[in-house]
Design a protein around this motif. Structure first.
Motif, PDB file in Angstrom:
ATOM      1  N   HIS A  58      15.148  67.963 -18.573  1.00  0.00           N
ATOM      2  CA  HIS A  58      16.011  68.243 -17.430  1.00  0.00           C
ATOM      3  C   HIS A  58      16.125  67.045 -16.499  1.00  0.00           C
ATOM      4  O   HIS A  58      16.521  67.188 -15.359  1.00  0.00           O
ATOM      5  N   HIS A  59      15.798  65.812 -17.027  1.00  0.00           N
ATOM      6  CA  HIS A  59      15.746  64.678 -16.123  1.00  0.00           C
ATOM      7  C   HIS A  59      17.126  64.268 -15.615  1.00  0.00           C
ATOM      8  O   HIS A  59      17.220  63.477 -14.704  1.00  0.00           O
ATOM      9  N   HIS A  60      18.193  64.799 -16.237  1.00  0.00           N
ATOM     10  CA  HIS A  60      19.527  64.478 -15.743  1.00  0.00           C
ATOM     11  C   HIS A  60      19.942  65.419 -14.619  1.00  0.00           C
ATOM     12  O   HIS A  60      20.998  65.260 -14.039  1.00  0.00           O
ATOM     13  N   SER A  61      19.148  66.426 -14.329  1.00  0.00           N
ATOM     14  CA  SER A  61      19.439  67.348 -13.248  1.00  0.00           C
ATOM     15  C   SER A  61      18.277  67.322 -12.260  1.00  0.00           C
ATOM     16  O   SER A  61      17.326  68.095 -12.397  1.00  0.00           O
ATOM     17  N   PRO A  62      18.327  66.416 -11.279  1.00  0.00           N
ATOM     18  CA  PRO A  62      17.211  66.298 -10.343  1.00  0.00           C
ATOM     19  C   PRO A  62      17.076  67.544  -9.482  1.00  0.00           C
ATOM     20  O   PRO A  62      18.031  68.301  -9.306  1.00  0.00           O
ATOM     21  N   PRO A  63      15.887  67.774  -8.935  1.00  0.00           N
ATOM     22  CA  PRO A  63      15.692  68.932  -8.057  1.00  0.00           C
ATOM     23  C   PRO A  63      16.623  68.864  -6.847  1.00  0.00           C
ATOM     24  O   PRO A  63      17.034  67.783  -6.414  1.00  0.00           O
ATOM     25  N   SER A  64      16.925  70.014  -6.316  1.00  0.00           N
ATOM     26  CA  SER A  64      17.694  70.077  -5.080  1.00  0.00           C
ATOM     27  C   SER A  64      16.816  69.597  -3.925  1.00  0.00           C
ATOM     28  O   SER A  64      15.604  69.851  -3.901  1.00  0.00           O
ATOM     29  N   PHE A  65      17.435  68.934  -2.967  1.00  0.00           N
ATOM     30  CA  PHE A  65      16.671  68.404  -1.834  1.00  0.00           C
ATOM     31  C   PHE A  65      15.982  69.529  -1.056  1.00  0.00           C
ATOM     32  O   PHE A  65      14.859  69.370  -0.571  1.00  0.00           O
ATOM     33  N   SER A  66      16.625  70.673  -0.971  1.00  0.00           N
ATOM     34  CA  SER A  66      16.063  71.800  -0.220  1.00  0.00           C
ATOM     35  C   SER A  66      14.836  72.394  -0.896  1.00  0.00           C
ATOM     36  O   SER A  66      14.078  73.137  -0.274  1.00  0.00           O
ATOM     37  N   GLU A  67      14.618  72.050  -2.168  1.00  0.00           N
ATOM     38  CA  GLU A  67      13.474  72.577  -2.903  1.00  0.00           C
ATOM     39  C   GLU A  67      12.252  71.661  -2.823  1.00  0.00           C
ATOM     40  O   GLU A  67      11.222  71.946  -3.422  1.00  0.00           O
ATOM     41  N   LEU A  68      12.371  70.553  -2.084  1.00  0.00           N
ATOM     42  CA  LEU A  68      11.285  69.581  -1.992  1.00  0.00           C
ATOM     43  C   LEU A  68      10.522  69.744  -0.678  1.00  0.00           C
ATOM     44  O   LEU A  68      11.124  69.859   0.387  1.00  0.00           O
ATOM     45  N   ASP A  69       9.208  69.720  -0.760  1.00  0.00           N
ATOM     46  CA  ASP A  69       8.352  69.759   0.423  1.00  0.00           C
ATOM     47  C   ASP A  69       7.606  68.427   0.527  1.00  0.00           C
ATOM     48  O   ASP A  69       6.943  68.010  -0.429  1.00  0.00           O
ATOM     49  N   ARG A  70       7.722  67.770   1.691  1.00  0.00           N
ATOM     50  CA  ARG A  70       6.952  66.543   1.904  1.00  0.00           C
ATOM     51  C   ARG A  70       5.492  66.905   2.161  1.00  0.00           C
ATOM     52  O   ARG A  70       5.187  67.718   3.029  1.00  0.00           O
ATOM     53  N   LEU A  71       4.602  66.272   1.412  1.00  0.00           N
ATOM     54  CA  LEU A  71       3.174  66.538   1.577  1.00  0.00           C
ATOM     55  C   LEU A  71       2.532  65.521   2.514  1.00  0.00           C
ATOM     56  O   LEU A  71       1.900  65.883   3.489  1.00  0.00           O
ATOM     57  N   GLY A 131      16.971  60.454  -9.158  1.00  0.00           N
ATOM     58  CA  GLY A 131      18.214  60.698  -8.451  1.00  0.00           C
ATOM     59  C   GLY A 131      18.149  60.242  -7.007  1.00  0.00           C
ATOM     60  O   GLY A 131      17.166  59.641  -6.565  1.00  0.00           O
ATOM     61  N   MET A 132      19.222  60.523  -6.265  1.00  0.00           N
ATOM     62  CA  MET A 132      19.339  60.072  -4.890  1.00  0.00           C
ATOM     63  C   MET A 132      19.899  61.190  -4.024  1.00  0.00           C
ATOM     64  O   MET A 132      20.732  61.986  -4.468  1.00  0.00           O
ATOM     65  N   PHE A 133      19.407  61.253  -2.786  1.00  0.00           N
ATOM     66  CA  PHE A 133      19.911  62.209  -1.806  1.00  0.00           C
ATOM     67  C   PHE A 133      20.432  61.444  -0.595  1.00  0.00           C
ATOM     68  O   PHE A 133      19.894  60.404  -0.230  1.00  0.00           O
ATOM     69  N   ASP A 134      21.479  61.973   0.004  1.00  0.00           N
ATOM     70  CA  ASP A 134      21.997  61.439   1.258  1.00  0.00           C
ATOM     71  C   ASP A 134      21.777  62.518   2.304  1.00  0.00           C
ATOM     72  O   ASP A 134      22.557  63.463   2.427  1.00  0.00           O
ATOM     73  N   ASN A 135      20.686  62.405   3.041  1.00  0.00           N
ATOM     74  CA  ASN A 135      20.296  63.457   3.980  1.00  0.00           C
ATOM     75  C   ASN A 135      20.489  62.980   5.414  1.00  0.00           C
ATOM     76  O   ASN A 135      19.749  62.135   5.904  1.00  0.00           O
ATOM     77  N   ALA A 136      21.497  63.493   6.070  1.00  0.00           N
ATOM     78  CA  ALA A 136      21.793  63.140   7.465  1.00  0.00           C
ATOM     79  C   ALA A 136      21.902  61.631   7.653  1.00  0.00           C
ATOM     80  O   ALA A 136      21.402  61.070   8.618  1.00  0.00           O
ATOM     81  N   GLY A 137      22.570  60.980   6.700  1.00  0.00           N
ATOM     82  CA  GLY A 137      22.781  59.537   6.796  1.00  0.00           C
ATOM     83  C   GLY A 137      21.643  58.707   6.235  1.00  0.00           C
ATOM     84  O   GLY A 137      21.755  57.487   6.147  1.00  0.00           O
ATOM     85  N   GLU A 138      20.549  59.348   5.824  1.00  0.00           N
ATOM     86  CA  GLU A 138      19.406  58.640   5.255  1.00  0.00           C
ATOM     87  C   GLU A 138      19.499  58.665   3.734  1.00  0.00           C
ATOM     88  O   GLU A 138      19.694  59.722   3.143  1.00  0.00           O
ATOM     89  N   ILE A 139      19.349  57.495   3.133  1.00  0.00           N
ATOM     90  CA  ILE A 139      19.337  57.422   1.672  1.00  0.00           C
ATOM     91  C   ILE A 139      17.911  57.655   1.193  1.00  0.00           C
ATOM     92  O   ILE A 139      16.968  56.997   1.649  1.00  0.00           O
TER      93      ILE A 139
END
Length: 357
Positions: A58-71, A131-139
């Motif tokens: 599934h490496h071509h389908s990265p996790p959704s940003f909302s599913e990630l928790d910063r530890l 993959g890459m996320f664009d979260n509130a202007g942050e790459i």
């Protein structure tokens, strides 16, 4: 200084240049793209455990940003901050690199194109970009998590162990170079190791684009300690810079540093620019000490040639006698790398400056 062994696969003149052969007719039904050579299997580590037992489908389908928790924060550097994150649905750990700065649309498009290329990179000795996320202007770039951190500060005087490390680095570098990807920043802090003791090359591609785009006057962010002479001084080599040969110089400096347990030049790697420039561009290249084996001394000489055209390629170095040496009698060289890494203090979990690039 000992002259390097002549590299294999030298160009040979044709015996009969006047001979010609008819070009076979092309059958459109067989016009399919060929896969890359399976170097991750044929020339990877001597230990079968070096290749991951399972490659995620599934490496071509990265996790959704909302599913990630910063530890917690792993480290930070000139390019951004890296966090250890958890993908909640499956409990998998990743590294999330948050890039500093606000970027124009043209820069974002360039980064997106580069990330799409990096997502296709798949080799057991290269850190995976998911993959890459664009979260509130942050790459933010999602990367493979490497549990044991970087090899910065590690000393490996045991030559079979060092040969195993060199082999893993060269496998990853050969793969990147065959895909026309130049790293440009090979150094110990960009070599990461995981719980299975696989060594992987990190911090390529995206950080290079950002370093050059955000500050055109400072395309060489960070130390120049591992850069080749012709990259630092553009007057050398008639102003021509070969990025592939530059990577080989950096690899040679890194391997020699692992052996010595210190930066191999007469100045510190954090020294001022002028001192480093003189040491790298004017002084003779460093050599392995006399007590090292002939094979290791020659390997270093093949990497640290002042003339970039005389440096061996990554593919050629994979066939060097030092890299091809047999396993030691008391166990595999992979286990020796494991042993030496365990003897040293564990890498810092919160303050490492480049644990994941």
């Amino acid at each position: 200084m000992m002259r390097p062994i002549q590299p294999p696969n030298q160009n040979r003149p044709r015996r009969r240049p006047d001979l010609t052969l008819p070009v076979p007719q092309r059958d459109p039904s067989f016009a399919v793209p060929l896969p890359l050579p399976p170097i991750s299997i044929s020339i990877s580590n001597s230990n079968s455990n070096s290749v991951p037992s399972s490659v995620p489908t599934h490496h071509h389908s990265p996790p959704s940003f909302s599913e990630l928790d910063r530890l917690h924060r792993i480290g930070s550097g000139s390019g951004g901050t890296v966090y250890k994150v958890l993908h909640r649905p499956i409990g998998k750990l990743y590294a999330l690199k948050v890039i500093y700065g606000n970027h124009e649309d043209s820069v974002r498009r360039q980064i997106c194109r580069e990330v799409e290329i990096l997502r296709t990179v798949d080799h057991p000795n290269v850190v995976k970009c998911h993959g890459m996320f664009d979260n509130a202007g942050e790459i933010q770039v999602l990367l493979e998590f490497m549990e044991d951190g970087s090899l910065e500060g590690i000393r490996i005087p045991h030559e079979p162990s060092l040969a195993c490390l060199a082999r893993q680095m060269l496998c990853g570098l050969t793969y990147l170079h065959r895909r026309k990807i130049v790293h440009r920043d090979i150094k110990p802090s960009n070599l990461l190791i995981n719980a299975r003791k696989q060594v992987k090359i990190a911090d390529f591609g995206v950080s290079r684009i950002l370093a050059q785009t955000m500050d055109p006057c400072n395309s060489s962010v960070g130390t120049i300690a591992y850069m080749s002479p012709e990259r630092i001084n553009t007057d050398l080599n008639h102003g021509v810079y070969d990025g592939y040969a530059g990577d080989i110089w950096s690899l040679g400096v890194s391997i020699l540093e692992f052996y010595l347990g210190r930066f191999p030049f007469a100045v510190g790697r954090q020294g001022d620019w002028a001192s480093l420039m003189c040491a790298i561009c004017i002084s003779q290249p460093p050599e392995a000490p006399a007590e090292a084996s002939r094979e290791f001394r020659n390997f270093i000489a093949c990497c640290l040639q002042r003339d970039p055209a005389k440096r061996w390629t990554a593919a050629q170095l994979l066939h060097h006698p030092f890299v091809l040496q047999k396993k030691s009698s008391n166990g595999s060289s992979q286990n020796q790398v494991h042993h030496h890494h365990q003897m040293l203090p564990p890498p810092p979990q919160h303050s490492s400056s480049s644990a994941h690039g």
